[in-house]
Each structure stands twice: as C-alpha cells, then as structure tokens.
Scaffold this motif. Structure first.
Motif, short mmCIF file in Angstrom:
data_model
loop_
_atom_site.label_atom_id
_atom_site.label_comp_id
_atom_site.label_asym_id
_atom_site.label_seq_id
_atom_site.Cartn_x
_atom_site.Cartn_y
_atom_site.Cartn_z
N CYS A 1 -34.96 87.14 20.27
CA CYS A 1 -34.17 88.23 20.56
C CYS A 1 -34.98 89.30 21.31
N GLY A 2 -36.34 89.38 21.05
CA GLY A 2 -37.29 90.17 21.85
C GLY A 2 -37.28 91.69 21.32
N MET A 3 -36.75 91.79 20.07
CA MET A 3 -36.85 93.24 19.41
C MET A 3 -38.25 93.42 18.76
N CYS A 4 -38.91 92.40 18.22
CA CYS A 4 -40.29 92.72 17.64
C CYS A 4 -41.25 92.77 18.72
N GLY A 5 -42.41 93.39 18.40
CA GLY A 5 -43.50 93.55 19.24
C GLY A 5 -44.56 94.22 18.96
N LEU A 6 -45.75 93.81 18.41
CA LEU A 6 -46.83 94.51 17.97
C LEU A 6 -47.96 94.38 18.54
N MET A 7 -48.86 95.47 18.84
CA MET A 7 -50.34 95.27 19.24
C MET A 7 -51.11 94.70 18.13
N ILE A 8 -51.67 93.65 18.06
CA ILE A 8 -52.37 93.05 16.73
C ILE A 8 -53.79 92.57 17.28
N SER A 9 -54.45 93.69 16.68
CA SER A 9 -55.97 93.56 17.11
C SER A 9 -56.36 93.57 18.62
N GLY A 10 -55.39 94.29 19.20
CA GLY A 10 -55.70 94.52 20.66
C GLY A 10 -54.97 93.34 21.44
N GLU A 11 -54.22 92.54 21.03
CA GLU A 11 -53.29 91.59 21.53
C GLU A 11 -51.75 91.57 21.57
N ALA A 12 -51.13 91.74 22.63
CA ALA A 12 -49.85 91.56 22.43
C ALA A 12 -49.02 90.43 21.72
N HIS A 13 -48.46 90.83 20.49
CA HIS A 13 -48.06 89.61 19.58
C HIS A 13 -48.99 88.95 18.72
N GLY A 14 -50.11 89.20 19.05
CA GLY A 14 -51.44 88.60 18.40
C GLY A 14 -51.79 87.62 18.85
N PRO A 15 -52.64 86.97 17.96
CA PRO A 15 -53.70 85.91 18.88
C PRO A 15 -52.72 84.56 19.28
N GLU A 16 -51.73 84.43 18.62
CA GLU A 16 -50.90 83.09 19.27
C GLU A 16 -50.25 83.65 20.44
N ARG A 17 -49.81 82.50 21.14
CA ARG A 17 -48.54 82.71 22.41
C ARG A 17 -47.20 82.74 21.78
N THR A 18 -46.97 83.70 21.06
CA THR A 18 -45.53 83.59 20.48
C THR A 18 -45.08 84.88 20.26
N THR A 19 -44.14 85.44 19.77
CA THR A 19 -43.30 86.83 19.39
C THR A 19 -44.26 87.04 18.20
N THR A 20 -44.24 88.32 17.69
CA THR A 20 -44.81 88.59 16.42
C THR A 20 -44.21 88.05 15.35
N CYS A 21 -42.72 87.85 15.37
CA CYS A 21 -41.94 87.29 14.26
C CYS A 21 -42.46 85.91 13.94
N GLN A 22 -42.79 85.31 14.99
CA GLN A 22 -43.03 83.71 14.92
C GLN A 22 -44.65 83.53 14.49
N LEU A 23 -45.53 84.67 14.54
CA LEU A 23 -46.87 84.69 14.18
C LEU A 23 -47.02 84.33 12.53
N HIS A 24 -47.87 83.60 12.17
CA HIS A 24 -48.14 83.25 10.78
C HIS A 24 -49.45 83.88 10.25
N MET A 25 -49.46 84.21 8.97
CA MET A 25 -50.67 84.47 8.55
C MET A 25 -51.90 83.62 8.65
N ARG A 26 -51.51 82.28 8.73
CA ARG A 26 -52.60 81.09 8.63
C ARG A 26 -53.14 81.42 9.99
N SER A 27 -53.06 82.24 10.98
CA SER A 27 -53.62 82.66 12.27
C SER A 27 -54.68 83.37 12.06
N PHE A 28 -55.04 83.86 10.77
CA PHE A 28 -55.75 84.82 10.51
C PHE A 28 -56.63 84.25 9.39
N ALA A 29 -57.95 85.04 9.03
CA ALA A 29 -58.86 84.06 8.22
C ALA A 29 -59.03 85.32 6.87
#
Lengths: 235, 247, 662
Positions: free
Chosen positions: B63-91
C-alpha cells in the motif's frame, strides 16, 4: 478545493529543474569534448618543441582566410565562456533548490548507492572552477612563468616545460586531474541520463562505463606531458 | 533480543521535536519492525505516555503507507518496505535511530507521520490517461508489444511510499515521477497526452519544492519495488521532446 | 435452544428487492438502465454526492460520477486514496471476454458465481455482474493498466480458483494494485478538474439522515481532529469489508466497519454478516505480537503437498527428518479426487481439524501449534528447482522474508486466515440500502457472492459496482433531486454531529487500564474460536456472552491517551473497535440463527456423514437482513435484539444443487 493546489499547467517546460539539468548536460558535453581535444593537443608536446609550437600557432590560424586571425580560437573561447557561465549558474541554482528541499536534516543518514564521484560532484566542481581560473591565468591570460628562468615569450612549449618542472605546480595539476576524473566519470554518465539516452538497463550501464572510460582517457592523456616533464623525459 | 530505540517525537507540525530514547527489551526476531513499535506503544500506553504515531496500513508491502528512516536508511537495511522489515535484520543490543521522511514537501504531521499529498498533486497534474468511464474501445483493439508492456509494468509497480525522496540527498521526487511517466509513455494509450503530461507533472514537482536529480542512485537503492533509474532517463527524454515541441 | 434464539432476536416483515425489472434475465439490466431516470447535464451541477472509501468500488464511483458532472466529495482515512486495501489483491480479475475461446460466456460466469456462492446470492445481481465484467477490462486497458500480455501483444488469461475456463486477467501478482492505481488516477484527474473534492485522512463517523433519507455524513479530520459536516443529496458507502473484527486477518490495519455500522445503526440493514471467507494458504502466526496475516496465492496448492505428522510427538521435529510413512497428507487422504485442490473452505477447515487434534506444526501460539506443512520437495524433484522458482519465486521470497526460513529447503508452514467477508449492508438491485439515498458498493454490500466468493471476483465486483452499476442506478434517485435544502443547523444534523463529538469525548474520558488493542485482540480470539471456520450452537451462545461482557468492560475500562485535537491513532482505533464489538455480536447471532452450513459458514450441527457442509435449502434459502434496535438500558454498551428480515432467494435460472468434492 481543500486539499489541492491548482496544477501549474501553464508553466513552460523551460523553467523546470529538468530544463536546468539539460543546460548542465549540454554544456557539460561541450566541456567533455573540449577537454578531449585539449588533451590531444597537449600530447603534441611529446613530438617536440617545434611540433608543439606549430600546433599552437595552427590553432590561431584555423579557418583563415575565411575567419580572421585567431577567429576560431576566439569563437571557441566565447562558446566555452558562455557554457561555463550557464553550467555554473545551473549548478548553483539546482544546489540551492536541493538545499531548500530538505531544510531539516537527518540525525543519521547513510549513503547506500552513492558513488565517490557523484558524492564529490558539487565541491569537486567548485574546485575545478578555481583550478580553471588559475589555469587560464597561468597559461592563457597572464602566462606566469612561475619557475621560468627566462620569460618564454611566444614559446608555449617552453612555458609548459618550465612550469611543470616546478613540483608543486605539477601537484596542483595532478590533483586537479583527479578531480576532473571524478567530475567527468559521473558527469558524462549523468549528462547521458539527463539527455535521456539511457532508457533501458543496458544503455544505463553502458553510460556508466562510458563515463569512466572517457574520464580515464582524458585524465591519463592530460597527465602524460606534465609527468614526463617532471621526471625529465621531456626537456 | 534487546534493543535501544532513538525515536523522533514531535507533537505537531509546529513543534520543534527531538529524539527520545527507549529501551525495548525482550523482543522476538520474528517480529516485524512495526510490530516491535506496536509492542513499545502498548507499553507506553500502559505507562500513561502517548504512543508513537506512525503510518502503516496493509502491512504486506504494497500500500505504500509505511515508511521510516531507520538508522539513516529509508525502510531500513533490507530492500523492502518498513512493514516487511523484521527484527532478525538487527543484532541483539543494537541502537536504532528512527526518523520520519525528511523533505520540505513532506511536512511532519506528528512523530513519524508525514504528509505526502504532494505526490497526489503530481498525479493530479497529469499522471493519468484521459478516458471517461464507458468511452473505452475493446481491450484487444490495440495490441501492446510485450517488451513495452513489461517495462510499463515494472514502472507501474511504484507504491508511492516516498522512500526515493527520503533517501535522495536532494530530496528529489524524480524516481516517483519517472515511474509514472514511463508507465504511461510505454503504452499506446498514453501517447496522446505524453508531452503535456510530462511538462505538467514536472512543473508540479518543482512547485512542491522537491529538489532536482543528480543521478546518484540513492532512490533506486532505497526503492522497495526496485524501480530502476532508467525511468528518470525516459522522464528526461520526454521533457526534452516537450521542450522542442512546445516552444 | 429455540428459546435462546428467540431471546436474541425478533423476526420482522420479509424484505424484497423492488428494483429489478421483470422478464428474462438477459433483459433485466438493459431494461433497468433504460427505466432509470436521467438527469439533465445542467442539473447535475446542483446534485451533491458523498463517496466514502477510495478502493476499487469507491474510487471508480467517485471518478465516474465526477466525470458525469455531479458535485462529488470523496473521503478516505488513509493519507492518499491510492492506499485503499484493494491494492493488496494479488490474483486477478475475472471477465467474460472469452478471448481464449474456451466456452466462457456471461451465463457461465453467472453460473459459476452462484454455484461458488453456494446458492445464497441473488441471481439478478450476479447476472448483471457477469454482464458488465467485460467492460471493466476495456476500461482498465484504456486507463493504462499493464495487464499481462502475450508475445502478439494481446492480453493473457489464466484459469483461477478451480474454474475450468481461463477468464482471469492479471498483472503478475499485483492485479489489485494496478487496477486501483488506474481508478486512483481517474479519480485524481477529476480532483484536478474540480469534479471531485478529495478529503484524505478523514474518517466517516456518522451518517446524517433527514426525513428518512441519507443526506450526508459527519467526518473527523484525523489530523486536526475537527468534526466536519458534509451534506449531500446521496451518500455512497464503499468502505470495504469488516474482516478485522477477527483482529488477525489479511485486511489492512485500518480496515474497519465503522462507516457501515454507523449506517446500520441509522436504519440500513446488515445482510448475512456471518458469511466469512477464510483463506487456507496464509503465513502462520509467529507469536502474540502478530499484527496481521499475509496471504500467499492459492496457486501454491497446484504443486505443493499439504501434510502434518501422523503422531503428535513428531510435531517439533525437523520436518525433513520425518519419514514418508509418518506423514499424513490429509487432504489427499480424505479427498482423493481433488486432493490439495479442494475449495478454500474445506482446505481451511481440515487444517484447523488437524491442528485441533494437536498435530499442528510451528511455534505454539496460545495453547497449540497453528500451522501445517506445504511441501514443495516433490515438486522440486519433479520439475526442478528452476521451474519452481520461475512459477513461485516471488511467493517463496515473500515467505522467506517474513519467516526467515528457506522454503526451497524446509517445507513452508501455512494456516488459514480471514480474508474476505461476503456479508455487508443489504442493497437492492440498484445497490440502494434500506435508507433511501444511501448506496453501498463493493465488499461493503452483500449482494453478489452469496455465502462464498470465487477467486478473482472481488476486484470484478468492486469495479463493476463503481464504474458501471452505481452511476447508472443512482441517477434514478438523483433525478428526484435536488432534495430540500438541509442546513448545518438542522436538528438532525446537529444531533448527528453532537453524537460524534460526545462519543469521541467519552472514549477519551474513560481513562481505564486496558489498551484498545488488548480489547481488539480479545474480541478477535473470541470470534476466531467460536465464529471462525466452524461454528456451533453452544460456541456461538458462549461467544455472545463473552462479547457482551467485553463490550461492557471496554466502555468502562479502555484507556485512550492524547487529545481529540491532533492526530490520535489510539482514538481512531478505539472508535473502530467499539463498532467491531457490536458487529461481532450480530455476526454470532446471524451464525447462530442459520442452522445450516453453506459456503463460508460451517455449522458443526449441519454436516453430512463425511463431514461435508450440508445446506438446508427448504429452510434457509434466504438472505438474512438484520435491522438494528437500540438497547433498553441506553448506555453505550447495550444493544437491542436485532430484527430479522428475510429476503427469499428465488432461483429461476439456475437449479439448486448440493456440491461435492469427493
């Protein structure tokens, strides 16, 4: 209407950011072609004093007698000067727009895809502008022979050789050439993209490679004479 | 896993705002990033503190509604939307900075919520094909070469999330606009309005205050739908054609 | 038990559709289009229409009405009309183009839809849907929707949802997105030209009814908190489905019933609210933090094999270590003819059964494991990894991203999830509800899918309603206008506005101890447990009690922080959950009263010896349209017993049959 402003249909395409980018692209291509030719001319240095000075003199007589003496050169200077003005004007205008588009900065921002060359485009451009001014003063307008024992007078070959025997002049020149590499590598690609010749993935990659190849050819070509002089291969 | 968040809190458009630190202990790596924020919000609510406002709707990346700048990267470290980013991508033990999209044409409404209506206005300026309901010829009347249809589709995948603007050092909306211009320019149906469309859309883009493109590529790298840079080339080419035909 | 039922609701007069013309079914729609009065173009500028929702049904309606020259106001709660949840539909859209020359026709799509709906849909509406379906494709292609094409440049079709013809048009796995963007662009074109005024981040919180007619809406500006009045000559609800009553569903976080429910409380009947479609191939719940479920295309069942361990003690083993003889391929075992391709409701119910037996796999959620294996090992061995990757690559990637597991190496885990609701506000052939001037389109109405919806038909219905049906039928009503001017200070308008303001204040002032989400989750658990895949007399009665006490507690103990004057997402959710708490009870009452199994409604008491759904056409071949009655106590938590109005379903053109998949 509550949530909309009226669309700016009447605005002419000429005043858009993309039009400004096109100005940068076209003027940039003029410069790229110019430095290519300039580099070729510089390599004449390797052919010896008389060949180089004849070439320099030829530049003044191209087109005669259709054109007056130095006619072609003047024309080229005018074109380059106008291009430079337009290039710098467009660059600063776009820079200003970009700054205005994000007045509140991120606390943390990472660059993910940005290449080194694109990152230094603006400040590199400023540096090149300063260098060009110095370069013109040195070799065209005043013809300062920094290290010269004798005033070279109308001997361009001597002027060049004398200059590059001064180590710090050569260093300035080499640094400028590195800046030129970066500026050309991104600039040539970017101009291709701006003109709209990269409308598919393959063309896009080709343009990126072309940028680096062209930058490398120009810069290596430019660096051969001064380094040859510095290391005493040309005297 | 335990993480520390630094979240941008801003009570409204006129508030100055600032980063607030929260410890978020004991989260599951299977949580999505937004579910992690949900958990934090439940805790804040229990503590009598107002939850963090952030946008999300479908939570399946379309839908494109979510979107956060996460530690300086749009939608965080994975190439996906913020809603599809999971915490396993972090330590475990990470500190994560969460900010809203930053661009003057995307003013902050509250906390991490921004107003992206500028995108709607760009579409209003010309991001459509003029055809009234009922006025359409048979769908097979105009064949579309497969290659054009494919490229139109790739461009049409844009979800209008604004990550391109957020990631761009110039806060430019060219990838968004290029995607729409390319989508419609690749199709025969889009030809009649091709020139006027690009001029109106670019003019609106500029009027909204977005920056220009310097062909750096941060936008594509941040785009969850991987819209390629070459759509901007098509946009540029069309504007150039319009310049020739308009004056 | 009969007594219990009679205490829960009362029965009122039957209800009929009075708008569909008589005559052969093929002539009904052309006749209705002709009979529906026209509005002079000059007069359209004096007629105002409010459209709630900007999904396929809403955006298409608003754009089309704007094109026609009416004064349209369009509302959505999201930040842009393009976000509406139609965007998430993956599979495709059906249309009777018969481009494949494989025997498709209007009548066949009509027949398939009625049969798929387990003979609980209204024939006339379904026939019209099949008729206009082909126009949708033309319209969308003209708008630039990039449907899949063949090398010759013509449109490609595929077979979908177990039907035998290829009538589904698609745009990779993003058909909903592409169709919605097409409608959105048409809508924005009208916004630019002034035909439609767009209100984003606005939520409808009340319907304004004056002299028995729908005359506008009260909305809250979600950014400023301002409560606004928008009066009109007609109101269109295109506000989608209410699957989020289950808390976990494939719906978007914001999908809600509030617009429909507010209209229901003002007199619009709610029809067949218990018909819920549960999709068998969703990614399972991974823990209590789960906020929503993600659907994976059903096409996975074409090549994947579904199984669970035969023994409970094997459930936490690595599935690859469980030998073939210890696996139970239960669908292949029970339904040898259809195997893994049985209809959605059967696949879902059997998955629940094996998990209830304690043979589920994956993490323990609540008190048992909720998942079954969908295994591609055989398919990879047979077709090769490359071929599997080509066909299912994007789904595998999605699964891997969400679960962190590699589906090429380890069998995927799936579990059913609520996906779509067939029930909705009752409408007649004109899509007009029981409140004159209130029209309902798309998933928000009940009309076309009966008790179960076919794959690729939701998109078709939304666009059929919005582009082609509503604009033709609403003009008959608008031709009777402009209706007498109503001002903002009319007593009924003021009352509606005050009701909204009071409710907002009430929610903020309770200041209890529990969050809105905790109530929503608890409601979802009750609904899933007792009004989910399998319903029973006993369970539903229990659920009604549980919901009532939960509703009481909600109005006593919810904690909503912040103010009404800013963006306040807890406040938005609170209002929606409050309405879900009322809807949930009505769904259970509807499910309780319908003592038969049909489509998405399976009653434990009504099954064949083989455990198949058993319909009772003699007793229940009707639409249950429920009328709201206020509670006697008059407080916010109380609801009166609803009044049941039956609309008999008469099948003139299709013969009723019991389905069988054995």
């Amino acid at each position: 209407m509550a949530t909309t402003t009226s669309p700016a249909r009447a605005t002419k395409a000429r005043s858009t950011t993309i039009a400004l980018k096109l100005v940068m692209a076209v003027t940039g291509i003029i410069f790229a072609l110019f430095v290519l030719a300039h580099m070729y001319g510089n390599l004449k240095l390797l052919a010896g004093e008389s060949a180089y000075n004849t070439y320099a003199e030829h530049l003044r007589t191209i087109g005669e007698p259709m054109l007056p003496h130095r006619g072609f050169l003047t024309l080229m200077e005018v074109v380059l000067l106008l291009a430079l003005g337009a290039h710098v004007y467009a660059a600063f205008t776009l820079w200003g727009r970009a700054r205005g588009a994000r007045t509140q900065r991120y606390a943390v921002k990472k660059a993910v895809a940005q290449s080194f060359s694109s990152k230094w485009m603006r400040w590199g451009g400023v540096f090149l502008l300063l260098f060009i001014i110095w370069h013109l003063i040195e070799f065209t307008i005043v013809k300062v022979n920094v290290g010269g024992q004798s005033v070279a007078g109308d001997n361009p070959y001597q002027l060049v050789v004398d200059s590059f025997q001064v180590w710090w002049l050569t260093i300035i020149y080499v640094v400028a050439m590195l800046a030129l590499y970066l500026h050309l590598a991104h600039g040539v690609f970017s101009a291709t993209q701006t003109v709209g010749w990269t409308g598919n993935a393959a063309a896009y990659r080709r343009a990126q490679v072309t940028g680096h190849v062209m930058a490398a050819v120009v810069v290596v070509g430019f660096l051969i004479p001064p380094l040859a002089i510095l290391f005493g291969l040309v005297k | 896993m335990d993480i520390t968040l630094k979240v941008w809190r801003q009570t409204g458009p006129d508030d100055k705002g600032g980063l607030v630190t929260y410890d978020v202990p004991d989260i599951s790596p299977d949580m999505s990033f937004l579910e992690m924020l949900d958990v934090l919000n439940e805790r804040l609510n229990d503590e009598g503190k107002e939850p963090i406002a952030f946008d999300s709707d479908c939570r399946e990346g379309i839908c494109g509604m979510c979107g956060l700048m996460i530690s300086g990267e749009a939608h965080g470290p994975e190439r996906t939307t913020t809603c599809q980013l999971h915490m396993r991508s972090f330590a475990d033990g990470d500190t994560i900075t969460v900010e809203p999209w930053r661009a003057d044409p995307f003013p902050v409404i509250k906390d991490l919520v921004v107003d992206r209506s500028a995108f709607d206005r760009i579409i209003q300026a010309g991001g459509f094909i003029t055809v009234n309901t009922g006025a359409a010829p048979d769908a097979h009347a105009t064949p579309v070469p497969k290659a054009n249809a494919e490229r139109a589709f790739v461009a049409a995948e844009c979800i209008g999330c604004g990550a391109c603007v957020a990631a761009c050092p110039n806060a430019s909306g060219m990838l968004f606009m290029g995607a729409k211009v390319t989508h419609l320019a690749e199709l025969p149906q889009g030809q009649p309005e091709r020139m006027s469309r690009v001029v109106s859309m670019v003019a609106q883009h500029d009027a909204e205050g977005f920056g220009g493109c310097t062909n750096i590529g941060e936008c594509t790298a941040a785009c969850p739908k991987e819209i390629p840079q070459d759509v901007i080339s098509t946009l540029n080419r069309d504007l150039r054609s319009a310049l020739r035909h308009q004056s | 038990m009969t007594e219990l039922i009679h205490g829960l609701y009362t029965e009122g007069a039957p209800i009929h559709d009075t708008k569909a013309p008589n005559g052969p079914i093929q002539t009904k729609w052309p006749t209705r289009q002709f009979e529906a009065r026209l509005v002079n173009p000059a007069n359209r500028r004096k007629l105002r229409v409010v459209v709630i929702g900007t999904g396929l049904a809403g955006a298409s309606a608003a754009a089309t009405l704007g094109e026609a020259g009416y004064v349209v106001k369009s509302f959505c709660f999201q930040d842009s009309p393009r976000r509406a949840h139609s965007i998430a539909a993956q599979g495709g859209i059906n249309a009777t183009k018969n481009y494949m020359e494989d025997g498709d026709s209007v009548y066949r799509l009509f027949y398939d839809t009625v049969k798929g709906g387990d003979y609980r849909a209204r024939e006339n509406n379904v026939y019209r849907l099949a008729e206009v379906s082909a126009n949708i494709i033309d319209q969308c292609v003209a708008q630039g929707v990039p449907f899949a094409r063949e090398y010759g440049g013509l449109l490609d079709n595929r077979s979908f949802g177990g039907v035998q013809v290829s009538r589904t048009f698609y745009a990779r796995g993003q058909t909903g997105q592409q169709l919605l963007i097409g409608a959105y662009q048409s809508l924005e074109r009208q916004v630019a030209s002034g035909g439609v005024e767009m209100f984003t981040r606005h939520e409808m919180l009340e319907l304004v009814v004056v002299d028995g007619r729908a005359r506008g809406v009260i909305v809250r500006d979600l950014v400023s908190g301002e409560i606004e009045t928008h009066l009109a000559d007609a109101v269109v609800l295109a506000s989608g489905g209410y699957g989020n009553v289950f808390y976990l569903s494939t719906n978007a976080m914001g999908s809600n019933v509030t617009a429909s429910w507010r209209a229901h409380r003002k007199g619009a009947y709610m029809a067949n609210p218990c018909y819920t479609q549960i999709h068998p191939t969703c990614i399972p719940v991974s823990g209590d933090h789960q906020s929503k479920l993600t659907l994976m295309s059903e096409s996975l069942r074409n090549d994947g094999r579904i199984w669970v361990p035969k023994r409970r003690e094997d459930c936490d083993k690595d599935p690859r270590d469980i030998p073939e003889e210890d696996r139970d391929y239960y669908l292949e075992r029970i339904y040898p003819a259809f195997g893994n391709l049985v209809p959605r409701d059967i696949a879902s119910r059997q998955a629940k059964n094996v998990c209830d037996e304690g043979r589920g796999v994956g993490p323990v959620v609540g008190d048992f494991r909720r998942g079954v294996y969908l295994d591609f090992a055989d398919a990879i061995a047979r077709l090769g990894r490359e071929s599997v990757e080509e066909q299912y690559g994007n789904l595998f990637d999605m699964y891997a991203r969400i679960t962190g597991e590699d589906p090429y190496a380890v069998p995927m885990r799936i579990y059913p999830a609520v996906h779509y609701v067939m029930g909705g506000l009752w409408v007649d052939y004109d899509l007009e509800s029981t409140i004159p001037g209130l029209y309902v389109t798309g998933e928000a109405n009940f009309s076309d899918h009966g008790a179960n919806r076919l794959g690729a038909s939701a998109l078709m219905q939304g666009l059929a309603d919005g582009y082609f049906v509503l604009p033709n039928t609403i003009r008959d009503y608008l031709a009777g206008g402009p209706y007498p001017a109503v001002e903002d200070d009319h007593p009924d308008v003021v009352a509606a506005r005050e009701a909204v303001a009071n409710r907002v204040q009430a929610l903020l002032s309770i200041d209890g101890t529990r969050s809105v989400d905790s109530f929503h989750k608890e409601l979802g658990t009750i609904m899933w447990e007792y009004c989910g895949m399998e319903r029973s007399e006993e369970g539903l009665a229990k659920a009604i009690d549980l919901i009532r006490s939960l509703r009481e507690e909600f109005w006593r103990n919810v904690r909503v922080l912040g103010s009404a004057e800013t963006l306040n997402q807890s406040l938005e959710k609170a209002g929606r959950v409050a309405d879900f708490l009322e809807l949930g009870e009505l769904m259970c009452i509807d499910a309780l009263h319908r003592r038969e199994s049909c489509g998405g409604h399976f009653r434990a008491e009504s099954q064949t010896a083989d455990g198949e759904a058993l319909r009772h056409d003699d007793e229940y071949a009707y639409v249950a349209a429920w009328e709201y009655t206020p509670g006697e106590r008059g407080d916010r938590a109380s609801m009166g017993p609803p009044v049941l109005h039956k609309e008999d379903l008469v099948y003139e053109f299709i013969e009723l049959k019991q389905r069988s998949y054995k």
